[in-house]
Design an enzyme around this catalytic site. Structure first.
Site, PDB file in Angstrom:
ATOM      1  N   ASP A  19       1.080  -0.902   0.065  1.00  0.00           N
ATOM      2  CA  ASP A  19       0.073  -0.090  -0.173  1.00  0.00           C
ATOM      3  C   ASP A  19       0.914   1.330   0.007  1.00  0.00           C
ATOM      4  O   ASP A  19       2.022   1.361   0.287  1.00  0.00           O
ATOM      5  CB  ASP A  19      -0.860  -0.016   1.097  1.00  0.00           C
ATOM      6  N   SER A  20       0.363   2.659  -0.070  1.00  0.00           N
ATOM      7  CA  SER A  20       1.180   3.771  -0.151  1.00  0.00           C
ATOM      8  C   SER A  20       1.470   3.940   1.197  1.00  0.00           C
ATOM      9  O   SER A  20       2.210   4.742   1.314  1.00  0.00           O
ATOM     10  CB  SER A  20       0.086   4.657  -0.494  1.00  0.00           C
ATOM     11  N   CYS A  82      -3.736  -1.071  -1.972  1.00  0.00           N
ATOM     12  CA  CYS A  82      -4.062   0.211  -2.388  1.00  0.00           C
ATOM     13  C   CYS A  82      -5.030   0.492  -3.440  1.00  0.00           C
ATOM     14  O   CYS A  82      -4.976  -0.199  -4.389  1.00  0.00           O
ATOM     15  CB  CYS A  82      -2.886   0.995  -2.696  1.00  0.00           C
ATOM     16  N   GLU A 161      -5.934   9.071   9.784  1.00  0.00           N
ATOM     17  CA  GLU A 161      -4.318   8.826  10.424  1.00  0.00           C
ATOM     18  C   GLU A 161      -4.081   9.658  11.688  1.00  0.00           C
ATOM     19  O   GLU A 161      -3.415   9.386  12.395  1.00  0.00           O
ATOM     20  CB  GLU A 161      -3.487   9.351   8.944  1.00  0.00           C
ATOM     21  N   CYS A 193     -11.208   3.094  -0.417  1.00  0.00           N
ATOM     22  CA  CYS A 193     -10.065   3.553  -0.242  1.00  0.00           C
ATOM     23  C   CYS A 193      -9.875   2.752   1.224  1.00  0.00           C
ATOM     24  O   CYS A 193     -10.434   2.622   2.019  1.00  0.00           O
ATOM     25  CB  CYS A 193     -10.079   4.969   0.339  1.00  0.00           C
ATOM     26  N   HIS A 195      -8.270   3.572   3.996  1.00  0.00           N
ATOM     27  CA  HIS A 195      -8.592   4.072   5.212  1.00  0.00           C
ATOM     28  C   HIS A 195     -10.015   3.870   5.631  1.00  0.00           C
ATOM     29  O   HIS A 195     -10.404   4.056   6.701  1.00  0.00           O
ATOM     30  CB  HIS A 195      -8.168   5.544   5.181  1.00  0.00           C
TER      31      HIS A 195
HETATM   32  N1  DGL Z   1      -4.026   3.931   0.124  1.00  0.00           N
HETATM   33  C1  DGL Z   1      -4.728   4.946  -0.693  1.00  0.00           C
HETATM   34  C2  DGL Z   1      -5.994   4.252  -1.419  1.00  0.00           C
HETATM   35  O1  DGL Z   1      -6.344   3.283  -1.025  1.00  0.00           O
HETATM   36  C3  DGL Z   1      -5.045   6.050   0.246  1.00  0.00           C
HETATM   37  C4  DGL Z   1      -4.127   6.728   0.415  1.00  0.00           C
HETATM   38  C5  DGL Z   1      -3.196   7.661  -0.485  1.00  0.00           C
HETATM   39  O2  DGL Z   1      -3.759   8.433  -1.088  1.00  0.00           O
HETATM   40  O3  DGL Z   1      -2.108   7.225  -0.862  1.00  0.00           O
HETATM   41  O4  DGL Z   1      -6.404   4.761  -2.378  1.00  0.00           O
END
Ligand code: DGL
Length: 280
Positions: A19-20, A82, A161, A193, A195
């Protein structure tokens, strides 16, 4: 290829998840719950987060680097946890890798197409995921008559976060983002997403009981289990005690990552290592 000197059977090799940043832990958590015998190597690109505002080219380049890093750890499959990376890079990764790759968009889209009654589906996600149109494309391929309404909710990621999951500020922002979807009479909403599952109760209370929330993190773990079973890659052997089946790597801020991880995953995160992802 899996190194037979490291894992006796390919099925015992770890699942690579990336993931990011921290968000993909919602996907890792579902894999741990649904497949407790599996080993996981997780990479969070904490130095280069967010992906949601970056271009397709950049996110694809990052995703390919991470896939190479995960493959250097002998993973048997890669989960693109992600949503933005799934939306932008999944096709390139599928074409490039010789191991199975699964993203979060397809499983989420499939469940939404299945559960909607009136065919009106909302997708909330990053700007990148909404702009890619991939959720719409997949849903439409399964349910031609569906109408999909996408809404980018960029403030949710920093609020999550910051730990403000049920804070009045988050409730107010969620109300502003979601009111237009309520007015459009959707009956299904995809939490598109990483989160958003963490603020599911806030989102659910605003949308009301008539709207089914789809969690792609959960659906991806279900789809992954099926995929591994089909390919004879499910690990039937419990990793030995003390063998540390979950390993976490980040590109920056290992201590902060560890704290967040421990707040959402009940299995203790023993450590997170920082690596230079640009080397891959
Ligand atoms: N992990 C990213 C997503 O699910 C969200 C956070 C980001 O923008 O990197 O799209």
């Amino acid at each position: 290829m899996i190194d037979r000197n490291v894992y006796e059977e390919v099925s015992q090799a770890p699942i690579g998840v990336f993931d990011s940043g921290v968000g993909g832990l919602t996907v890792a958590r579902e894999i741990m719950r649904q497949m407790p015998k599996e080993r996981i190597i997780y990479f969070g690109d904490t130095a280069r987060v967010p992906y949601g505002t970056k271009s397709k080219e950049t996110v694809t380049r990052f995703s390919k680097q991470i896939a190479r890093f995960l493959q250097s750890h002998q993973v048997k499959t890669i989960v693109v946890a992600c949503n933005t990376a799934s939306a932008y890079a999944i096709e390139d990764l599928e074409a490039e890798l010789d191991i199975p790759v699964i993203g979060v968009v397809k499983p989420g889209a499939r469940m939404a197409a299945d559960v909607t009654r009136n065919g009106k589906i909302g997708v909330i996600a990053t700007e990148g995921t909404i702009g890619s149109g991939l959720y719409s494309k997949y849903i439409k391929s399964l349910r031609e008559d569906a109408t999909i309404y996408g809404k980018a909710c960029p403030l949710f990621v920093p609020l999550v976060e910051e730990g403000l999951w049920e804070d009045p500020v988050t409730v107010e922002i969620a109300r502003r983002y979601l009111t237009e979807l309520i007015d459009l009479d959707i009956d299904t909403l995809i939490l598109g997403c990483t989160h958003y599952p963490l603020i599911r109760s806030t989102i659910g209370s605003i949308m009301g009981e008539g709207v089914t929330l789809v969690n792609p993190a959960y659906e991806t773990a279900v789809a992954l289990k099926k995929l591994l079973a089909e390919k004879n890659l499910l690990n039937e052997v419990t990793p030995p005690l003390g063998s540390n089946p979950y390993q976490f790597y980040v590109s920056d801020g290992a201590e902060k990552f560890k704290q967040f991880a421990n707040s959402i995953i009940k299995y203790g995160i023993l450590s997170a290592k920082t690596i230079n992802i640009e080397e891959y």
